[in-house]
Motif scaffolding. Structure first.
Motif, PDB file in Angstrom:
ATOM      1  N   ALA A 304       0.813  -1.222   0.000  1.00  0.00           N
ATOM      2  CA  ALA A 304       0.000   0.000   0.000  1.00  0.00           C
ATOM      3  C   ALA A 304       0.845   1.270   0.000  1.00  0.00           C
ATOM      4  O   ALA A 304       0.374   2.323  -0.415  1.00  0.00           O
ATOM      5  N   LEU A 305       2.085   1.177   0.474  1.00  0.00           N
ATOM      6  CA  LEU A 305       2.916   2.375   0.636  1.00  0.00           C
ATOM      7  C   LEU A 305       3.742   2.600  -0.628  1.00  0.00           C
ATOM      8  O   LEU A 305       4.594   1.772  -0.974  1.00  0.00           O
ATOM      9  N   LYS A 306       3.451   3.683  -1.321  1.00  0.00           N
ATOM     10  CA  LYS A 306       4.154   3.974  -2.589  1.00  0.00           C
ATOM     11  C   LYS A 306       5.236   5.022  -2.343  1.00  0.00           C
ATOM     12  O   LYS A 306       5.088   5.866  -1.452  1.00  0.00           O
ATOM     13  N   ASP A 307       6.272   4.982  -3.195  1.00  0.00           N
ATOM     14  CA  ASP A 307       7.347   5.971  -3.095  1.00  0.00           C
ATOM     15  C   ASP A 307       6.759   7.377  -3.089  1.00  0.00           C
ATOM     16  O   ASP A 307       5.932   7.711  -3.929  1.00  0.00           O
ATOM     17  N   GLY A 308       7.170   8.166  -2.124  1.00  0.00           N
ATOM     18  CA  GLY A 308       6.724   9.561  -2.061  1.00  0.00           C
ATOM     19  C   GLY A 308       5.464   9.778  -1.238  1.00  0.00           C
ATOM     20  O   GLY A 308       5.089  10.922  -0.984  1.00  0.00           O
ATOM     21  N   ASP A 309       4.795   8.682  -0.815  1.00  0.00           N
ATOM     22  CA  ASP A 309       3.584   8.841   0.013  1.00  0.00           C
ATOM     23  C   ASP A 309       3.926   9.496   1.361  1.00  0.00           C
ATOM     24  O   ASP A 309       4.954   9.160   1.977  1.00  0.00           O
ATOM     25  N   LEU A 310       3.039  10.382   1.814  1.00  0.00           N
ATOM     26  CA  LEU A 310       3.217  11.020   3.115  1.00  0.00           C
ATOM     27  C   LEU A 310       2.485  10.187   4.175  1.00  0.00           C
ATOM     28  O   LEU A 310       1.291   9.926   4.040  1.00  0.00           O
ATOM     29  N   ILE A 311       3.226   9.772   5.204  1.00  0.00           N
ATOM     30  CA  ILE A 311       2.669   8.900   6.241  1.00  0.00           C
ATOM     31  C   ILE A 311       2.693   9.629   7.579  1.00  0.00           C
ATOM     32  O   ILE A 311       3.743  10.089   8.028  1.00  0.00           O
ATOM     33  N   LEU A 312       1.523   9.704   8.206  1.00  0.00           N
ATOM     34  CA  LEU A 312       1.410  10.319   9.525  1.00  0.00           C
ATOM     35  C   LEU A 312       1.305   9.202  10.560  1.00  0.00           C
ATOM     36  O   LEU A 312       0.382   8.384  10.502  1.00  0.00           O
TER      37      LEU A 312
END
Ligand code: UT7
Length: 329
Positions: A304-312
Motif C-alpha cells: 500500500a505504501l508507494k514511493d513519495g507517500d506522506l505517512i502520519l
C-alpha cells in the motif's frame, strides 16, 4: 544533515487467538462480543505461549524486518525496544534481543513510554542517524500485556493482546524522503489514569500489593479516552504544520490501535478519511507499543505504501505520553 529512513518492517504474532466469545466461554468474564465490538472495535487478540518472553517475540519481528531491509544483525549499531513488559525488570529486553540475534556491536536499551514506546524509540533512532553517530538502528515495539492485565477488570482486560513489531532504520541521503520530523510529549500529572501502581520502588511487592492486584494494569478508561483524542489530534496538527503540510496531503495514517472509536474521533477532527487509517484492531486488539510497527508492516507488505507517500504516525499511552512522526516513504 542526512535523514533517517525506515528500510525494513516486521511482525510477530503469537499463534494463540483469543476471541471475544472465548473471553466469556473460556475465562468466564462477564462481557459479550457485541459490547466489546461496539465500544472498542476489537474482535480477537493474540496470547503468547507459556515460556514465550518479550525478547522472543521481538527477535522474531526483528528477523522479519532485517530480511526486508537486506542487512544482517552484525550491521546493527543499536537496538531499542519500546516495552513496559520486558523479560525481567533489568537488564533491558533489548540486551536479550541482541544475544538472540547475534547483533554483537549493537548498543541496547529499552524505552518505557507505554503504548507510545515504539514511536519514542523511532524518534531516538532518528536523532542518532541524522547526526551520523549511528548507521543502522533496530526499533522494536513488543508487549506481552496478557501477563500483566487484571483479568478481573472487564473494562481493561478485554482490550489488550500480545505482539511484536519491528522497524529497521538507516541513513537516507536524499533530502525529500525519510523521517521528516518527530514530536513527543508527556503530561506527568496524568500518571494515575493508566499505570501499574505496585511492584516498583514506590510500592514494592508485598502481600498487600498482591491482594489488591496492584501489580496489574489499572485504567480509568473514560479519562484515557478523552486525553487520547485531544492529544492525538493536536500532535498530528503539530507534525503537519511543522513541515508545511495539510491533512489532505496525508496518504496513510499509521496509528496506535488503542480503540476504534478513538481513531474514528481523531480522523474526524483531522478531517482525514478513516479509509486512510490502516487498521488491525479487530484482529489483534490493542498491542500497545507493538501497534505502530505492526500496522506499518501490514501496510508495507500489502504494497500500500508507494514511493513519495506522506505517512502520519501517532501513538499515545500511559504517562500520559504521546507523539507523532511524519514520514515521506
Ligand atoms: O492504549 C491506551 C489504552 N486504553 C484505552 O484506549 C482505553 C480508552 N477508553 C476506552 O476505550 C473506553 O473507556 C472503554 C472501552 C475502556 C470503556 O468504555 P466506556 O464507554 O468508557 O464504558 P464505561 O467504563 O463507562 O462503562 C460503561 C458500562 C459500565 O456498566 P454500568 O455501570 O453502566 O452498568 C461498565 O461496568 O459498561 C460496563 N462495562 C462492560 N460491560 C460489558 C465495562 N466493561 C465492560 C465489558 N463488557 N468488557
Amino acid at each position: 544533515m542526512q535523514r533517517s529512513r525506515i528500510i525494513g518492517t516486521g511482525t510477530y504474532l503469537p499463534e494463540k487467538v483469543l476471541t471475544n466469545d472465548d473471553l466469556t466461554k473460556q475465562l468466564g468474564i462477564d462481557t459479550s462480543d457485541a459490547w466489546i465490538r461496539e465500544r472498542t472495535g476489537i474482535g480477537a487478540r493474540r496470547v503468547a505461549a507459556p515460556g514465550e518472553a518479550t525478547s522472543d517475540m521481538s527477535t522474531h519481528a526483528a528477523r522479519h524486518a532485517l530480511d526486508l531491509a537486506g542487512i544482517t544483525p552484525a550491521d546493527l549499531d543499536m537496538i531499542i525496544v519500546g516495552t513496559i513488559t520486558p523479560d525481567m525488570p533489568f537488564p533491558a529486553a533489548a540486551a536479550f534481543v541482541q544475544a538472540k540475534l547475534g547483533a554483537t556491536k549493537a548498543a541496547c536499551f529499552d524505552v518505557s513510554a507505554a503504548c507510545a514506546g515504539s514511536l519514542y524509540a523511532l524518534s531516538i533512532a532518528d536523532q542518532f542517524i541524522r547526526t551520523g553517530a549511528m548507521k543502522y538502528v533496530l526499533v522494536v515495539g513488543a508487549e506481552l500485556l496478557t501477563r500483566i492485565v487484571n483479568w478481573q477488570d472487564r473494562a481493561s482486560c478485554v482490550l489488550f493482546g500480545d505482539a511484536a513489531g519491528a522497524m529497521v532504520m538507516g541513513p537516507e541521503s536524499r533530502d525529500d524522503r525519510g523521517v521528516l520530523s518527530t514530536h513527543l510529549h508527556t503530561d506527568g500529572t496524568q500518571t494515575a489514569i493508566l499505570c501499574i501502581p505496585g511492584g516498583g520502588s514506590a510500592k514494592p511487592f508485598s502481600q498487600e500489593v498482591l491482594d489488591k492486584r496492584e501489580q496489574l494494569v489499572t485504567m480509568q478508561g473514560r479519562e484515557v479516552y478523552k486525553i487520547a483524542v485531544r492529544a492525538l489530534e493536536s500532535v498530528s496538527h503539530e507534525a503537519l504544520a511543522h513541515n508545511g503540510y495539510r491533512p489532505q496531503d496525508v496518504a496513510h495514517v499509521i496509528a496506535h490501535q488503542a480503540n476504534l472509536r478513538i481513531l474514528e474521533a481523531v480522523m474526524k477532527r483531522l478531517e482525514i478519511p478513516l479509509s486512510k487509517c490502516h487498521l488491525n484492531i479487530e484482529r489483534v486488539g490493542n498491542t500497545s507499543s507493538a501497534s505502530v510497527p505492526l500496522t506499518l508492516d501490514q501496510a508495507n507488505r500489502q504494497g500500500a505504501l508507494k514511493d513519495g507517500d506522506l505517512i502520519l504516525m501517532m501513538a499515545i499511552g500511559g504517562g500520559m505520553s504521546w507523539g507523532s512522526a511524519l514520514v515521506r516513504w
